[in-house]
Scaffold this motif. Structure first.
Motif, PDB file in Angstrom:
ATOM      1  N   LEU A  23       0.821  -1.206   0.000  1.00 37.37           N
ATOM      2  CA  LEU A  23       0.000   0.000   0.000  1.00 37.37           C
ATOM      3  C   LEU A  23       0.858   1.259   0.000  1.00 37.37           C
ATOM      4  O   LEU A  23       0.668   2.158  -0.819  1.00 37.37           O
ATOM      5  CB  LEU A  23      -0.931  -0.005   1.222  1.00 37.37           C
ATOM      6  N   ARG A  26       2.605   1.901  -3.283  1.00 35.74           N
ATOM      7  CA  ARG A  26       1.718   2.440  -4.307  1.00 35.74           C
ATOM      8  C   ARG A  26       1.411   3.905  -4.037  1.00 35.74           C
ATOM      9  O   ARG A  26       1.438   4.734  -4.944  1.00 35.74           O
ATOM     10  CB  ARG A  26       0.421   1.614  -4.348  1.00 35.74           C
ATOM     11  N   LEU A  27       1.134   4.207  -2.786  1.00 37.34           N
ATOM     12  CA  LEU A  27       0.840   5.588  -2.411  1.00 37.34           C
ATOM     13  C   LEU A  27       1.997   6.510  -2.765  1.00 37.34           C
ATOM     14  O   LEU A  27       1.815   7.617  -3.263  1.00 37.34           O
ATOM     15  CB  LEU A  27       0.556   5.685  -0.905  1.00 37.34           C
ATOM     16  N   ILE A  30       2.511   6.720  -6.681  1.00 41.51           N
ATOM     17  CA  ILE A  30       1.500   7.521  -7.349  1.00 41.51           C
ATOM     18  C   ILE A  30       1.740   9.007  -7.073  1.00 41.51           C
ATOM     19  O   ILE A  30       1.266   9.868  -7.820  1.00 41.51           O
ATOM     20  CB  ILE A  30       0.071   7.074  -6.918  1.00 41.51           C
ATOM     21  N   LEU A 137      -3.819   8.681   0.771  1.00 43.83           N
ATOM     22  CA  LEU A 137      -3.114   9.621  -0.093  1.00 43.83           C
ATOM     23  C   LEU A 137      -2.932  10.985   0.581  1.00 43.83           C
ATOM     24  O   LEU A 137      -1.885  11.614   0.448  1.00 43.83           O
ATOM     25  CB  LEU A 137      -3.874   9.769  -1.413  1.00 43.83           C
TER      26      LEU A 137
ATOM     27  N   GLN B  30     -10.229   4.052  -0.980  1.00 45.42           N
ATOM     28  CA  GLN B  30      -8.874   4.578  -1.168  1.00 45.42           C
ATOM     29  C   GLN B  30      -8.064   3.651  -2.074  1.00 45.42           C
ATOM     30  O   GLN B  30      -7.340   4.098  -2.964  1.00 45.42           O
ATOM     31  CB  GLN B  30      -8.162   4.690   0.187  1.00 45.42           C
ATOM     32  N   LEU B  31      -8.191   2.359  -1.822  1.00 39.78           N
ATOM     33  CA  LEU B  31      -7.493   1.380  -2.659  1.00 39.78           C
ATOM     34  C   LEU B  31      -7.937   1.484  -4.109  1.00 39.78           C
ATOM     35  O   LEU B  31      -7.127   1.475  -5.029  1.00 39.78           O
ATOM     36  CB  LEU B  31      -7.768  -0.045  -2.172  1.00 39.78           C
ATOM     37  N   LEU B  34      -6.455   4.180  -6.015  1.00 42.80           N
ATOM     38  CA  LEU B  34      -5.045   4.027  -6.356  1.00 42.80           C
ATOM     39  C   LEU B  34      -4.862   3.196  -7.615  1.00 42.80           C
ATOM     40  O   LEU B  34      -3.749   3.009  -8.090  1.00 42.80           O
ATOM     41  CB  LEU B  34      -4.293   3.372  -5.193  1.00 42.80           C
ATOM     42  N   ASP B  36      -5.303   2.556 -11.513  1.00 41.46           N
ATOM     43  CA  ASP B  36      -5.481   3.308 -12.755  1.00 41.46           C
ATOM     44  C   ASP B  36      -4.930   2.500 -13.923  1.00 41.46           C
ATOM     45  O   ASP B  36      -4.643   1.318 -13.769  1.00 41.46           O
ATOM     46  CB  ASP B  36      -4.816   4.695 -12.651  1.00 41.46           C
ATOM     47  N   ASN B  39      -1.680   0.914 -13.233  1.00 43.67           N
ATOM     48  CA  ASN B  39      -1.793  -0.168 -12.243  1.00 43.67           C
ATOM     49  C   ASN B  39      -3.229  -0.689 -12.213  1.00 43.67           C
ATOM     50  O   ASN B  39      -3.960  -0.443 -11.261  1.00 43.67           O
ATOM     51  CB  ASN B  39      -1.419   0.348 -10.852  1.00 43.67           C
ATOM     52  N   PHE B  42      -4.393  -3.208  -9.199  1.00 44.25           N
ATOM     53  CA  PHE B  42      -3.850  -2.931  -7.877  1.00 44.25           C
ATOM     54  C   PHE B  42      -4.709  -3.523  -6.754  1.00 44.25           C
ATOM     55  O   PHE B  42      -4.197  -4.183  -5.856  1.00 44.25           O
ATOM     56  CB  PHE B  42      -3.695  -1.424  -7.670  1.00 44.25           C
ATOM     57  N   VAL B  46      -3.500  -6.301  -4.017  1.00 46.99           N
ATOM     58  CA  VAL B  46      -3.438  -6.071  -2.570  1.00 46.99           C
ATOM     59  C   VAL B  46      -4.305  -7.069  -1.822  1.00 46.99           C
ATOM     60  O   VAL B  46      -3.888  -7.651  -0.815  1.00 46.99           O
ATOM     61  CB  VAL B  46      -3.909  -4.644  -2.198  1.00 46.99           C
ATOM     62  N   SER B  88      -5.945  -1.817   6.701  1.00 48.01           N
ATOM     63  CA  SER B  88      -5.311  -1.201   5.535  1.00 48.01           C
ATOM     64  C   SER B  88      -6.055  -1.444   4.239  1.00 48.01           C
ATOM     65  O   SER B  88      -5.912  -0.671   3.290  1.00 48.01           O
ATOM     66  CB  SER B  88      -3.874  -1.707   5.389  1.00 48.01           C
TER      67      SER B  88
END
Lengths: 234, 140
Positions: A23, A26-27, A30, A137, B30-31, B34, B36, B39, B42, B46, B88
């Motif tokens: 996670l 990726r954060l 990005i 983010l 949120q995941l 992320l 796009d 990715n 993603f 995860v 998470s």
């Protein structure tokens, strides 16, 4: 910003959780950061090029910080989980701040638990921020000022050896508040904000003192940077 | 294709119900954000990691639950990890169960339960099974 091109910052992320590493990677990516992830504090230190076994502070006039295979590694921020087996994030923070070659790297702590005493302890030890998990983010967006500030200080140092009393605040970047975005315990926010803000001058003085002693070795931008694109050293 | 649209609708409904029933929370969104074109998988990646990780943790927890006396520190540590990764990815329900479980661990410790047989055991035993089942149910 003085730089012509937007500098690509390199973040070292430390977390023993596989999911969280994925996670945070990726954060950070990005957000256009270069990322290296490791799963422990000791691996982090390895990567940073100094296995700090003892307290070698100002005697550490190393021209090059890193072992041969990490020549020219430039880490602009360390973001670490607090609860890790073996070396905790706090232990890692301490080691980084005790190392003359590493202490100017901003360190951010992440934790799933909102424990005020823990937060205070970390900030007092020199952490820039304390981020509550799960990380999102908006949390990562708060990291850039810390990296910019440190980089700017380093750049200024290279231009001249004069060190005026400068710190993040006075460069024009407001000290980011520690927002924890926790559902409960809203009252924590003002408290931690106060802590954060009261800490700023303290760490500022320290960093000035440190700068007077140290020359930033091996971390100049014109060195060839080895790119570590999310190479996870597990 | 009409079939495609149907499937997409079904998926959307399923997804929404997971939120409505409290299995997922904002962190899952949120995941998704992320993900796009660079990715595109993603979330799947995860969650796959999470499942693998969780399976391992649950196995360890089950093992630990079969021991007598219970090692609460160990259990708490496993639960902490499980809670963390669940949080998470936005696994709200699992996270809540983990918190609950940790409370029992704390209570167990506080009462110095370790070697005693007694009313505390009876109190703990049904909860143990419940935790295990709910962990299974919310997980599988």
């Amino acid at each position: 910003m003085g730089a012509a091109a937007e500098p690509r910052f390199h973040v070292l992320a430390v977390d023993d959780s596989l999911v969280d590493r994925k996670l945070i990677e990726r954060l950070l990516k990005i957000s256009s950061y270069q990322v290296t992830t490791v799963d422990s504090g000791s691996k982090a230190l390895e990567f940073l090029g100094s296995l700090v076994n003892d307290d070698r502070s100002s005697s550490d006039a190393l021209p090059s910080v890193s072992p041969s295979d990490h020549q020219g590694v430039d880490v602009n921020l360390i973001i670490t989980d607090y609860c890790m087996p073996g070396m905790t994030g706090y232990d890692l923070l301490k080691k980084v701040k005790e190392s003359s070659s590493l202490r100017d790297i901003p360190v951010v702590i992440m934790s799933s638990e909102n424990v005020p005493s823990r937060i205070t302890r970390c900030l007092e030890e020199g952490a820039e921020e304390f981020i509550l998990k799960p990380v999102r983010l908006s949390d990562v967006n708060k990291l850039r000022p810390h990296m910019m500030r440190t980089k700017k200080l380093k750049d200024q140092e290279q231009e001249s050896q004069e060190e005026p009393e400068r710190h993040g605040d006075e460069i024009g970047l407001p000290p980011p508040p520690c927002q924890h975005e926790l559902e409960t315990q809203q009252s924590q926010d003002p408290q931690t904000q106060q802590i954060q803000q009261s800490q700023q001058p303290k760490s500022g003085n320290n960093s000035n003192k440190r700068k007077a002693i140290d020359v930033e070795e091996g971390l100049s931008p014109d060195r060839t940077r080895t790119r570590y694109n999310g190479v996870a050293t597990f | 294709m009409e079939r495609n649209n149907q499937l997409q609708r079904q998926v959307a409904l399923m997804r929404q119900s997971l939120f409505d029933q409290g299995y997922l929370d904002e962190q899952f969104v949120q995941l998704e954000e992320l993900q796009d074109d660079t990715n595109p998988n993603f979330v799947e990646e995860v969650v796959t990691l999470y499942y693998r990780d969780s399976a391992r943790l649950i196995a360890s927890i089950e093992q630990a639950l079969d021991k007598s006396p219970l090692d609460f520190n160990k259990l708490d540590s496993y639960m902490h990890q499980f809670k963390g990764s669940s949080s998470s990815i936005g696994g709200r329900k699992v996270k809540t169960e983990c918190s609950q479980f940790r409370e029992y661990c704390r209570t167990g410790n506080g009462e110095g339960w370790q070697d005693k047989q007694g009313p505390e055991v009876q109190l703990l035993a049904p909860h143990r099974k419940k935790k295990r089942d709910s962990a299974h149910n919310s997980f599988c």
